[in-house]
Design an enzyme around this catalytic site. Structure first.
Site, PDB file in Angstrom:
ATOM      1  N   ASN A 165      -4.909  12.839   1.392  1.00  0.00           N
ATOM      2  CA  ASN A 165      -6.298  13.265   1.508  1.00  0.00           C
ATOM      3  C   ASN A 165      -6.454  14.469   2.431  1.00  0.00           C
ATOM      4  OD1 ASN A 165      -7.414  11.359  -0.238  1.00  0.00           O
ATOM      5  ND2 ASN A 165      -7.609   9.821   1.382  1.00  0.00           N
ATOM      6  N   ASP A 190      -7.622   9.933  -5.135  1.00  0.00           N
ATOM      7  CA  ASP A 190      -8.020   8.951  -6.150  1.00  0.00           C
ATOM      8  C   ASP A 190      -7.031   8.913  -7.304  1.00  0.00           C
ATOM      9  OD1 ASP A 190     -10.229   8.289  -4.673  1.00  0.00           O
ATOM     10  OD2 ASP A 190     -11.652   9.476  -5.857  1.00  0.00           O
ATOM     11  N   ASP A 213       0.844  -1.198   0.000  1.00  0.00           N
ATOM     12  CA  ASP A 213       0.000   0.000   0.000  1.00  0.00           C
ATOM     13  C   ASP A 213       0.876   1.243   0.000  1.00  0.00           C
ATOM     14  OD1 ASP A 213       0.849   0.443   2.588  1.00  0.00           O
ATOM     15  OD2 ASP A 213      -1.105   0.175   3.513  1.00  0.00           O
ATOM     16  N   GLU A 253      -6.210   2.033  -0.288  1.00  0.00           N
ATOM     17  CA  GLU A 253      -4.991   2.193  -1.071  1.00  0.00           C
ATOM     18  C   GLU A 253      -4.142   0.922  -1.073  1.00  0.00           C
ATOM     19  OE1 GLU A 253      -3.813   3.531   3.121  1.00  0.00           O
ATOM     20  OE2 GLU A 253      -5.594   3.430   1.855  1.00  0.00           O
TER      21      GLU A 253
END
Length: 419
Positions: free
Chosen positions: A286, A295, A278, A321
């Protein structure tokens, strides 16, 4: 009343006036009534083989029509009577089966008007050109093909005008594409051949052969329709399954497909590398920007991972993620080297995106956990996935931006300095 409905009624009125101006029936009433009943019965039967095309809010039915031969046999008045009876039969059937569109009643007048007017024009064209084509080898069949092309083009043109008025088509290019795809040349050839044969048999009043020809065409059309439906159903099933197993954000396989593949691959004898990876400190992305930027980073991460994989390797978005990779047909060393290449490639890459009105560039790193084992020896796919996930967590605790691996022997760590 809308412009489209005014157009529908105007087309119907024009077709009635053209039909009435042509005079009486060309054939005697007894022969016409027999032809009318046969054409009506088989047209109702053929109606179930139609193809429905959805254009915006408008449903368009496509079916092979044999009206042209009846028009040339009985004249415009004959086709007006037939189309009125047939189209209202279809209307009442739709009302009874509760499949009628909200404007089905006025649509019926459009269908009558368009088919009667197009076939009436074909009727006058036929008798005008008959002397010319009579001196040409196979002139009758060439003329029938020409008539069918003209009639099909006219009915399509009438429909395109309606779609323009309703706003379903917005440009000439869209109209052209719609017109080209509405009929194939093979369909036109079949319609011309069948209508030509029907006309010859109508003129000789060979009712047995006419019924046989209709039956033969129905059986052939039914066979093609059944195969077409089977292909369409398989396509829709495959498409639905593909949608069910794909992640909409990245286009990669999702967790459901990963579970399915784990069950299918959980067979002894294959050595496999299960990788869980990840993005490091993804929450900061974010928090610093927004989820739209996040995204973009996830999509970039997915495409970067995919670019390193071979055809037999499988990439899944297993959550947020986090991504999972099944590395197949590789030995342990090859898996380790590949993950290190991935780690460096991600570290050195840049995401180009927008935040607000500004273009921004983001860099990020990722951590990896790899469990390499032979299926059925000491662990199952599920246990291998759990071990790879635990190795990923250890890589995070050890400082991120690194690969932690394990095979059937004690754990071995491949560490790289954090950049």
């Amino acid at each position: 009343m809308t412009k489209a409905r005014i157009y529908d009624l105007s087309l119907f009125t024009t077709s009635v006036l053209v039909a009435l101006s042509s005079g009486h029936l060309l054939s005697d009433q007894s022969a016409y009534l027999k032809a009318l009943v046969i054409y009506w019965l088989f047209s109702c039967l053929y109606y179930n083989l139609r193809v429905i095309n959805k254009s915006g809010s408008t449903s368009v039915d496509y079916g092979i029509s044999y009206t042209s031969s009846l028009t040339l046999f009985a004249g415009p008045i004959g086709v007006l009577i037939f189309e009125t009876i047939f189209r209202f039969t279809v209307y009442f059937h739709k009302k009874w089966s509760k499949t009628a569109d909200p404007g089905e009643f006025l649509d019926t007048f459009f269908n009558i008007g368009s088919f009667v007017l197009a076939n009436s024009i074909g009727y006058y064209l036929y008798y005008w050109l008959s002397p010319v084509f009579a001196s040409i080898p196979y002139g009758f069949w060439l003329l029938m093909l020409l008539l069918i092309i003209v009639i099909s083009s006219l009915t399509t043109l009438f429909l395109v005008v309606v779609l323009f008025i309703m706003g379903e088509l917005r440009s000439l290019r869209e109209a052209y594409d719609y017109s080209v795809t509405s009929r194939s040349f093979l369909d036109l050839g079949k319609i011309a051949l069948t209508n030509g044969l029907l006309l010859l048999f109508l003129q000789e009043q060979r009712w047995d052969i006419i019924v046989s020809l209709f039956l033969l065409n129905y059986v052939v059309s039914l066979s093609f329709h059944s195969k077409s439906q089977s292909i369409q159903n398989k396509y829709e099933r495959d498409k639905f399954e593909q949608m069910a197993y794909k992640d909409f954000l990245t286009g990669m396989f999702n967790r459901a497909y990963m579970d399915k593949q784990m069950a299918e691959l959980n067979q002894p004898g294959e050595s496999i590398g299960i990788v869980v990876t990840d993005i490091d400190n993804f929450k900061r992305v974010n928090d610093s920007y927004n989820h739209a930027v996040g995204d973009q980073v996830i999509r970039h991460f997915a495409s970067t991972l995919q670019s390193y994989l071979a055809e037999n390797d499988i990439l899944f978005r297993s959550g947020g993620e986090e991504f999972t990779i099944f590395l197949r047909n590789k030995d342990y060393s090859a898996c380790c080297l590949l993950l290190e290449e991935m780690r460096r490639g991600i570290q050195d890459s840049t995401v180009h995106t927008e935040y607000g009105d500004q273009a921004i560039q983001l860099s990020y790193t990722a951590s990896f956990g790899l469990c390499y084992f032979e299926i059925g020896s000491q662990a199952s796919m599920e246990k291998g996935y759990i071990q790879a996930d635990q190795l990923l967590l250890r890589a995070k605790h050890l400082g991120r931006n690194r690969v932690l691996v394990k095979d059937d022997s004690p754990e071995e760590l491949i560490e790289q300095p954090i950049q």
